[in-house]
Design a protein around this motif. Structure first.
Motif, PDB file in Angstrom:
ATOM      1  N   UNK B  88      -3.418   4.429  66.063  1.00 54.06           N
ATOM      2  CA  UNK B  88      -4.146   5.437  65.278  1.00 54.06           C
ATOM      3  C   UNK B  88      -3.456   6.784  65.374  1.00 54.06           C
ATOM      4  N   UNK B  89      -3.109   7.175  66.603  1.00 50.26           N
ATOM      5  CA  UNK B  89      -2.513   8.500  66.804  1.00 50.26           C
ATOM      6  C   UNK B  89      -1.154   8.583  66.120  1.00 50.26           C
ATOM      7  N   UNK B  90      -0.316   7.553  66.311  1.00 52.56           N
ATOM      8  CA  UNK B  90       1.033   7.616  65.751  1.00 52.56           C
ATOM      9  C   UNK B  90       1.008   7.575  64.226  1.00 52.56           C
ATOM     10  N   UNK B  91       0.306   6.585  63.667  1.00 51.31           N
ATOM     11  CA  UNK B  91       0.286   6.462  62.209  1.00 51.31           C
ATOM     12  C   UNK B  91      -0.383   7.682  61.581  1.00 51.31           C
ATOM     13  N   UNK B 150      -8.640  10.673  69.559  1.00 53.29           N
ATOM     14  CA  UNK B 150      -7.447  10.267  68.791  1.00 53.29           C
ATOM     15  C   UNK B 150      -7.336  10.909  67.417  1.00 53.29           C
ATOM     16  N   UNK B 151      -8.448  11.355  66.829  1.00 52.72           N
ATOM     17  CA  UNK B 151      -8.347  12.012  65.522  1.00 52.72           C
ATOM     18  C   UNK B 151      -7.978  13.484  65.712  1.00 52.72           C
ATOM     19  N   UNK B 152      -8.627  14.116  66.679  1.00 59.19           N
ATOM     20  CA  UNK B 152      -8.362  15.533  66.918  1.00 59.19           C
ATOM     21  C   UNK B 152      -6.927  15.788  67.334  1.00 59.19           C
ATOM     22  N   UNK B 157      -0.658  17.356  67.146  1.00 53.58           N
ATOM     23  CA  UNK B 157       0.692  16.873  66.829  1.00 53.58           C
ATOM     24  C   UNK B 157       1.238  17.544  65.584  1.00 53.58           C
ATOM     25  N   UNK B 158       0.372  17.766  64.586  1.00 47.55           N
ATOM     26  CA  UNK B 158       0.835  18.469  63.383  1.00 47.55           C
ATOM     27  C   UNK B 158       1.331  19.860  63.772  1.00 47.55           C
TER      28      UNK B 158
END
Lengths: 280, 289
Positions: B88-91, B150-152, B157-158
């Motif tokens: 989830x995090x990577x994609x 994982x969404x936050x 990362x952005x």
């Protein structure tokens, strides 16, 4: 056209800018401010001037880590680049199986530092056991263990870049040198190496910063043992922050110094090798 | 003429002979190169007592443990939920990074003013800042803003990955002829349509490069998710591997080896599936970076 695009700022640039501000600009500025403060979390910072920097330079573990990291960086940059370049030279001779070898040598690069650290821990400890030693016997064992690990991981990556550089050399250039009677050694020194200087710039930059900033591999392979003697700068900073209470400020001061060193290395390296590139 | 032909033949023969030796040497080297992976696989199948005592021995009747290490490791670490989080995090991060930073890069290249050139300079600058510099304040900020899931973390990362991506997209946008976009605008496209229908498809090679470089970084990243995520609920693959050492006293090398194998398998599959793009992406990324 510029005018009609201009008013679309909120859609095109704003999302990235908000994230970039929160994820980089603010933490960076806060990091600089906090390095002059006493704090345990970001809301209770008290300004203390240069105290943290004084503590940093009075901390023998920091100086030890700095020396270890500097030496490690020099050795790994040289070994990785020399071996990668040699393999790239041999793999551009058009031998059978070139693609397969390239694929195999590159593969370790995709595996993350933590996983790599444990893979090599079992392998190297297995070998050292025959001599009654382990990787954490002394700092030197950790040092060479990390060198081997990083070579295994990064040679493939640098090799790929060198191969691209070598393949970009115009064939006429080599033909002309051969007709003029250049030996293989002269060909390498006066044609190939000057022509792949852009690749050397990139590869030495990448290996330099990767080695200097190494963290995961260090944590997984030796965790700095024994007694911090195989600890690199990034790990030393991490430990100062999270395992020594009351040292958060010093940890942040170390991080600022770390950043300054990386910035100076990056700019000097860029300046020095770019000068050597052939003008085309 | 005849002499020259003979010369060519000699050199061809010599090259072939030389090549044969090189191929042999490289074959041996390639086998040695893969040996560490092989070692992990054979040890994952052994009882733990045999791993540290005789790591180089193949599993035999006494030491063979079947898939017991895998079963206990997956249970102990909840490995599949970690894989899920990592995916989830990577994609998610790679998708968000590509869409947002390519749009931003196009905007700051096409609109020239002080703000946009400041943004560009900042992005360049952020590429040389090591993570340790921002790790403390970034992780505290992320916790305060409830990004510890994982969404936050995608937003984090952005923010932290934007520099390199914006820089690479800007490099490509500069090479796109302005006429193409002007034609689209004259034909009645809004800037959004121009970007998504004309510019974005042209940028495909750079998009692949950025995606590969960011995916390699984010999938393997340990420290950022370790500091940002709420570890009681979410772990990624590198975090569970490190937990096997830290969280359970002495290292159980049996489960460790099994989990290493499980951590490597997705990478090998990914590599086998898009090897060509990965290698091209790395070369293109290096030349621009």
């Amino acid at each position: 056209m510029e005018k009609s695009i201009k008013k679309y700022f909120p859609i095109f640039a704003l999302p990235t800018m908000v994230a970039f501000t929160l994820g980089f600009v603010v933490p960076f500025l806060m990091g600089i401010y906090l390095s002059f403060c006493d704090f345990t979390t970001i809301t209770d910072a008290k300004f203390v001037g240069f105290k943290n920097y004084a503590r940093t330079f009075g901390d023998p573990s920091f100086l030890q880590a700095l020396g270890f990291t500097a030496l490690f960086t020099v050795v790994s940059v040289v070994t990785i680049n020399v071996i990668a370049f040699a393999i790239a030279m041999l793999l551009t001779k058009g031998i059978k199986g070139t693609n397969l070898f390239r694929t195999v040598f590159f593969m370790p690069n995709l595996i993350g530092g933590i996983v790599l650290g444990y893979i090599w821990q079992i392998l190297l400890n297995g070998i050292l056991e025959h001599f009654g030693r382990t990787l954490t016997y002394s700092g030197a064992y950790g040092f060479w263990g990390l060198i081997i690990l990083l070579n295994w991981q990064q040679i493939g990556y640098m090799m790929i870049i060198y191969i691209a550089g070598i393949q970009n050399i115009p064939g006429e250039l080599i033909e002309a040198a051969k007709i003029d009677g250049a030996t293989n050694g002269q060909l390498l020194r006066h044609v190939t190496i000057p022509m792949v200087m852009p690749s050397v710039t990139i590869c030495s930059f990448l290996t330099l910063t990767n080695s200097f900033k190494l963290f995961d591999q260090n944590l997984a392979l030796t965790a700095g043992e024994p007694a911090k003697s195989s600890q690199m700068l990034a790990l030393n900073i991490y430990e100062t922050f999270y395992t020594r209470t009351g040292w958060e400020g010093a940890g942040q001061a170390k991080a600022v110094i770390f950043f300054l060193i990386v910035a100076v290395i990056a700019m000097t390296q860029n300046y020095l090798t770019r000068r050597k590139e052939v003008q085309q | 003429m005849a002499n020259k032909n003979a010369d060519n033949q000699v050199s061809a023969v010599r090259r072939a002979k030389h090549g044969w030796i090189l191929t042999l040497v490289f074959s041996l080297l390639a086998v040695a190169w893969l040996y560490p992976i092989f070692l992990v696989v054979i040890n994952a199948l052994k009882k733990k007592a045999f791993i540290t005592r005789e790591p180089f021995a193949l599993p035999n009747g006494r030491s063979f443990f079947g898939i017991q290490n895998f079963i206990s490791g997956v249970e102990k670490t909840q490995f599949f939920s970690a894989i899920g989080n990592s995916v989830i995090i990577t994609v998610g991060s790679v998708a968000v990074i590509i869409v947002c930073t390519s749009m931003c890069a196009w905007y700051i290249t096409r609109v020239k003013n002080r703000l946009t050139s400041a943004i560009y300079t900042l992005c360049l600058f952020s590429m040389i800042v090591p993570f340790q510099m921002v790790m403390f304040s970034l992780s505290k900020l992320a916790n305060m803003m409830h990004l510890s899931n994982p969404i936050g973390i995608i937003l984090v990362y952005l923010g932290f990955g934007a520099g390199l991506a914006v820089f690479m997209f800007c490099g490509f946008v500069k090479s796109i002829p302005l006429e193409i976009e002007e034609a689209a605008m004259i034909d009645g496209c809004t800037p959004l349509q121009t970007f998504f229908r004309v510019v974005f498809p042209i940028m495909k090679p750079t998009t692949i490069t950025v995606a590969i470089l960011q995916a390699m970084w984010i999938w393997n990243d340990y420290l950022l998710p370790y500091l940002v995520l709420d570890l009681k609920r979410y772990k990624t693959v590198p975090i569970v591997i490190q937990y096997l050492k830290g969280g359970y006293g002495a290292v159980d090398w049996g489960t460790m080896m099994a989990m290493l194998v499980l951590a490597i398998i997705p990478i090998i599959i990914f590599y086998a599936a898009c090897q060509k793009y990965i290698i091209e992406g790395v070369v293109a990324g290096a030349v621009k970076g």
